[in-house]
Design a protein around this motif. Structure first.
Motif, PDB file in Angstrom:
ATOM      1  N   LYS A  33       3.514   4.486  12.206  1.00 21.87           N
ATOM      2  CA  LYS A  33       4.763   4.334  11.450  1.00 21.87           C
ATOM      3  C   LYS A  33       4.539   3.687  10.091  1.00 21.87           C
ATOM      4  N   CYS A  34       3.469   2.916   9.965  1.00 22.30           N
ATOM      5  CA  CYS A  34       3.224   2.113   8.755  1.00 22.30           C
ATOM      6  C   CYS A  34       3.084   2.999   7.516  1.00 22.30           C
ATOM      7  N   VAL A  35       3.817   2.667   6.432  1.00 25.24           N
ATOM      8  CA  VAL A  35       3.813   3.513   5.225  1.00 25.24           C
ATOM      9  C   VAL A  35       2.441   3.634   4.588  1.00 25.24           C
ATOM     10  N   VAL A  36       1.620   2.595   4.710  1.00 27.28           N
ATOM     11  CA  VAL A  36       0.296   2.666   4.086  1.00 27.28           C
ATOM     12  C   VAL A  36      -0.535   3.745   4.781  1.00 27.28           C
ATOM     13  N   TYR A  37      -0.483   3.773   6.105  1.00 30.77           N
ATOM     14  CA  TYR A  37      -1.239   4.783   6.855  1.00 30.77           C
ATOM     15  C   TYR A  37      -0.605   6.165   6.732  1.00 30.77           C
ATOM     16  N   VAL A  38       0.728   6.201   6.696  1.00 35.12           N
ATOM     17  CA  VAL A  38       1.409   7.500   6.656  1.00 35.12           C
ATOM     18  C   VAL A  38       1.381   8.093   5.249  1.00 35.12           C
ATOM     19  N   ASP A  39       1.785   7.297   4.232  1.00 35.88           N
ATOM     20  CA  ASP A  39       1.910   7.839   2.864  1.00 35.88           C
ATOM     21  C   ASP A  39       0.712   7.526   1.970  1.00 35.88           C
ATOM     22  N   LYS A  40      -0.191   6.680   2.437  1.00 41.80           N
ATOM     23  CA  LYS A  40      -1.338   6.236   1.636  1.00 41.80           C
ATOM     24  C   LYS A  40      -0.893   5.578   0.316  1.00 41.80           C
ATOM     25  N   ASN A  41       0.190   4.833   0.410  1.00 42.18           N
ATOM     26  CA  ASN A  41       0.683   4.037  -0.712  1.00 42.18           C
ATOM     27  C   ASN A  41       0.517   2.564  -0.379  1.00 42.18           C
ATOM     28  N   ASN A  42       0.237   1.743  -1.375  1.00 43.30           N
ATOM     29  CA  ASN A  42       0.172   0.303  -1.111  1.00 43.30           C
ATOM     30  C   ASN A  42       1.541  -0.237  -0.714  1.00 43.30           C
ATOM     31  N   CYS A  43       1.563  -1.105   0.283  1.00 41.21           N
ATOM     32  CA  CYS A  43       2.806  -1.803   0.638  1.00 41.21           C
ATOM     33  C   CYS A  43       2.481  -3.276   0.801  1.00 41.21           C
ATOM     34  N   GLY A  44       1.895  -3.640   1.942  1.00 44.90           N
ATOM     35  CA  GLY A  44       1.410  -5.008   2.120  1.00 44.90           C
ATOM     36  C   GLY A  44       2.465  -6.075   2.286  1.00 44.90           C
ATOM     37  N   ALA A  45       3.728  -5.691   2.544  1.00 45.12           N
ATOM     38  CA  ALA A  45       4.791  -6.683   2.696  1.00 45.12           C
ATOM     39  C   ALA A  45       4.492  -7.650   3.836  1.00 45.12           C
ATOM     40  N   CYS A  46       3.896  -7.147   4.910  1.00 46.98           N
ATOM     41  CA  CYS A  46       3.608  -7.983   6.078  1.00 46.98           C
ATOM     42  C   CYS A  46       2.563  -9.051   5.753  1.00 46.98           C
ATOM     43  N   GLY A  47       1.507  -8.624   5.045  1.00 47.22           N
ATOM     44  CA  GLY A  47       0.415  -9.547   4.748  1.00 47.22           C
ATOM     45  C   GLY A  47       0.814 -10.665   3.801  1.00 47.22           C
TER      46      GLY A  47
END
Lengths: 511, 317
Positions: A421-435
């Motif tokens: 479900k994670c956008v980084v894995y799905v869309d290959k865009n940076n997100c990192g909100a969790c980290g």
């Protein structure tokens, strides 16, 4: 100064302190919780059974001793729900809804059955019956759910008005209150409103388990009320002011077990024929045979429960939470789901005091056995890493106090990163909100082709829910799974870096 | 004193040196008003970089090289100073903007005749308890108040939705009204490592005036950061690279571990948000080409990341 005035002053003072307890902010709430709540019957009793503390033992013993000497003074001086009813009664008298109180027959079957059921269910591991009826917890829920939002609204309105004068203050937030929980409390409020306006302290003499129990004690109290039948000319003024409806002018008997020691009758009697004095004999007491039967039921129930009290298998019988598919996450300090559900009285003080408002009252999440008890609601907020307020305000020991150091390693759950479900894995865009928000270095990022992919190492995770709250996807790509028994998280040890200073030549700019 | 410049030697000789000398002289003589009165827009460098000084001294130096605060703040104007106060960290961690720098900037704004100077940041953990902590712990609340700055708390009621023209992904944003209502907006980021964008500098700092920040994360952080800068360019960007957090950004290490901080003692100043980010990336030791949002913003013509094409004034104290 007469006893009535003393009672009104003390009870209003205590009631005001209760408002501050639930709304005074961290320091005041912690202070009032430790000074006011040892003298509340149910919190003190549960605290003694879970984690005894000197002041709570003292408070509980004091309530018993005072009741043995004076009768149910607790109900008129210390009980916040009692004070609330007195306020309603006084106000309804002022606006003319109600004229006079009158004698009522005791509802012995009802009150002793309620007491018996409360004790039996609590002993078997379900606190919900006790929690619904306990006057302190009920008052706490009313303050949390009705008074607190009102105060917050007034405060925030003032804050937004101040902006016009260039004074900027932080606004406050109200706790998140699920509709069902709010409706339960509203239902009880309406019930108490109707009961108190029409019948005075009827709640205290039918549904309140504390009132019934203290009533049993005050049957044998040293000081008792009595009517001098010879001098009394039956003006029935005492009956008209008796909120408990326990003075029967026809037989000139005052039912000691239902009297809440408001002292109104002493002040009302023009001939001073009502006495409040030591009486060791049982004459002048009501002699209801039903009361005896009720007393018997209560005693048997209490004795039976005592047998089960420390048998954990039976205690878990009604604690249906274990059967639930997705059990809730419990606040840090609550040790385990079983510990919380079996020692929380659902007063919602933690709900009020929590600065991030992550603690939310449950409805059926803990099962019927844990109705209204608090849970961590990560859809609304997260648990602040630097905060230990809930454990410090909890009076019953359901959430035990933790030092900040202990809290930072108390693992109430662990995260589960859902890569599908994670956008980084799905869309290959940076997100990192969790980290960004993770306080424990559980989440790290791996750079692959200039995209930073999150990874988790759950040994450091404490289950604070900051990542789950921050995650932008719907449904969430990172979720906290509960630890039914809290664990200890590992300490993250980073490479230590000395502070470096580049002593560069004067013209050294990289451009 | 020395001032150096790489682009156009003749241009420099005509304007840059005279500016530098006048500015320096003005600072020494304490007559900044004189400097501001003489300055014209044509002589303002694209970027000023100062190093090896304390935050306040470096700011004063850079500002004089830039032409004085009077270039940006006029008498009676309202100013918003936007530091990075995103995390409850002490200044030593390098996760938040240097409080002394913020204090000096506010003082400078008032000296230039500003009516009111506001300080504002939307913190990463948006709860009342936490933002208060961030403001306090970062040292910025006390520093700002000491200089007469007005600290604005985060709340949900003060945002207004705007349309971003030419945006590829972030087509609308909810901006804090204060930014829209004020005359001057000074962006004061701290240069630091960032776990999800490699670096956090000036463009990334702009996320702190936007409410719908989760939309950035959801739909591609780099593109959204670049898109937002199409809408709002700060009047001035001042990058604090005094204490640079080299890893564990943006929050810095949590308990018990010393932050990986390098004392770079550098300050950058520019009106061009892309240029200042590119220069800061170099200071950090990375290549601007590798920072996705800088590249996108350059392509979207928000600014110029090619430092060689810019008029840069550097000064080492």
């Amino acid at each position: 100064m007469n006893l009535v005035k003393i009672r009104i002053i003390i009870s209003l003072l205590v009631f005001t302190l209760f408002l501050f307890l639930f709304w005074g902010g961290e320091k005041l709430s912690v202070f009032l919780s430790s000074t006011l709540l040892p003298f509340q019957f149910v919190p003190a009793l549960i605290r003694i059974l879970t984690k005894p503390a000197a002041l709570f033992v003292f408070g509980f013993v004091l309530i018993i001793i005072v009741s043995l000497i004076f009768g149910r003074v607790y109900c008129s001086f210390l009980c916040p729900l009692g004070s609330l009813q007195d306020i309603i009664i006084a106000l309804s008298g002022k606006i003319g809804w109600r004229r006079k109180h009158s004698f009522q027959k005791p509802h012995n079957w009802l009150r002793y059955c309620v007491l018996g059921l409360t004790i039996v269910t609590a002993a078997m591991g379900s606190m919900s019956f006790l929690n619904l009826l306990d006057p302190y917890s009920l008052a706490g829920r009313m303050i949390t759910q009705f008074v607190q939002p009102l105060f917050v609204w007034i405060y925030n309105t003032a804050v937004s008005l101040m902006k016009n004068f260039n004074i900027y203050l932080f606004s406050k937030e109200t706790a998140y209150l699920p509709t069902y929980v709010w409706l339960v409390t509203l239902g009880f409020f309406i019930l108490i409103l109707i009961m108190s306006v029409r019948y005075g302290r009827l709640y205290c003499n039918t549904l309140c388990p504390v009132g019934t129990l203290l009533g049993l004690i005050s049957r044998v109290s040293l000081l008792k009320f009595g009517i001098d039948q010879i001098r009394c000319y039956e003006c029935v003024r005492c009956e008209g002011v008796c909120k408990a409806g326990c003075i029967d002018p026809q037989t000139a008997i005052i039912d000691q077990s239902r009297c809440v020691n408001c002292f109104n009758c002493l002040a009302a009697c023009p001939q001073s024929v009502i006495s409040y004095s030591p009486s060791l004999n049982k004459t002048g007491q009501s002699d209801w045979s039903a009361a005896r039967r009720g007393f018997l039921i209560g005693s048997v129930a209490a004795a039976g429960s005592a047998l089960f009290m420390f048998n954990s298998n039976i205690r878990n019988l009604l604690g249906t939470a274990h059967a639930s598919q997705s059990p809730p996450i419990t606040p840090p300090g609550s040790v385990s789901l079983a510990h919380l559900t079996q020692s929380c009285s659902a007063c919602h003080l933690c709900v009020s005091a929590c600065p991030t408002k992550v603690i939310t009252p449950s409805f059926l999440e803990y099962g019927i056995g844990g109705l209204l008890q608090p849970l961590m609601n990560y859809s609304k907020s997260f648990c602040d890493y630097e905060c230990t307020v809930c454990g410090r305000v909890c009076p019953t020991g359901a959430i035990l106090p933790l030092s900040l150091e202990e809290k930072k390693f108390t693992q109430i759950g662990t995260v589960d990163l859902l890569k599908e479900k994670c956008v980084v894995y799905v869309d290959k865009n940076n997100c990192g909100a969790c980290g960004e928000v993770c306080p424990t270095h559980t989440i790290s990022f791996i750079d692959k082709g200039n995209v930073l992919y999150p990874e988790t190492d759950i040994q450091y995770c404490i289950g604070c829910g900051a990542c789950e709250k921050a995650c932008p996807t719907t449904p969430k790509s990172i979720v906290v799974r509960p630890n039914l028994v809290h664990k200890k998280a590992a300490r993250y040890i980073a490479k230590t870096f000395p502070v470096q200073q580049k002593k560069a030549p004067q013209k050294d700019f990289p451009f | 004193m020395t001032s150096t410049q790489k682009t156009d030697r003749r241009e420099f000789l005509k304007k840059g040196l005279s500016l530098g000398l006048v500015a320096g002289g003005a600072v020494i003589l304490g007559r900044t008003d004189f400097l501001q009165a003489k300055e014209t827009a044509a002589t303002i460098p694209d970027l000023v970089a100062v190093k090896n000084g304390e935050p306040d001294a470096m700011f004063k130096k850079a500002m004089s090289l830039m032409g004085g605060m009077g270039q940006f703040v006029k008498k009676g104007q309202t100013v918003v100073v936007k530091p990075n106060i995103g995390f409850p960290r002490k200044p030593e961690v390098g996760a938040t903007t240097n409080p002394l720098l913020i204090k000096t900037i506010i003082e400078s704004c008032y000296q230039a005749g500003a009516k009111k100077v506001y300080v504002f940041d939307n913190v990463v953990m948006p709860t009342s308890g936490n933002s208060q902590n961030c403001y306090k712990i970062s040292g910025i609340e006390d520093a700002a108040k000491a200089a007469g700055g007005i600290i604005i708390p985060v709340d949900d009621f003060s945002y207004k939705q705007v349309i971003i023209p030419g945006a590829k992904t972030l087509k609308t944003a909810e901006i804090h009204r204060l930014i829209l209502d004020s005359n001057v907006f000074i962006n004061v980021p701290v240069l630091k490592h960032h776990s999800s964008t490699h670096l956090s500098i000036a463009m990334k700092n702009m996320m702190g005036i936007v409410k719908n920040r989760m939309e950035y994360h959801l739909s591609g952080l780099d593109q959204c950061i670049a898109d937002f800068c199409l809408y709002k360019k700060p009047s001035l960007n001042i990058v604090d690279a005094y204490r640079v957090l080299m890893s564990h950004g943006p929050a810095g290490p949590r308990d018990g571990t010393a932050p990986n901080v390098e004392l770079k003692k550098t300050l950058l100043m520019s009106r061009d948000i892309v240029a200042v980010d590119a220069a800061a990336t170099r200071i950090f030791g990375k290549n601007p080409e590798d920072i996705e949002y800088i590249k996108i913003a350059h392509q979207q013509k928000t600014g110029n990341m090619n430092l060689k094409e810019l008029k840069i004034v550097t000064y080492s104290m």
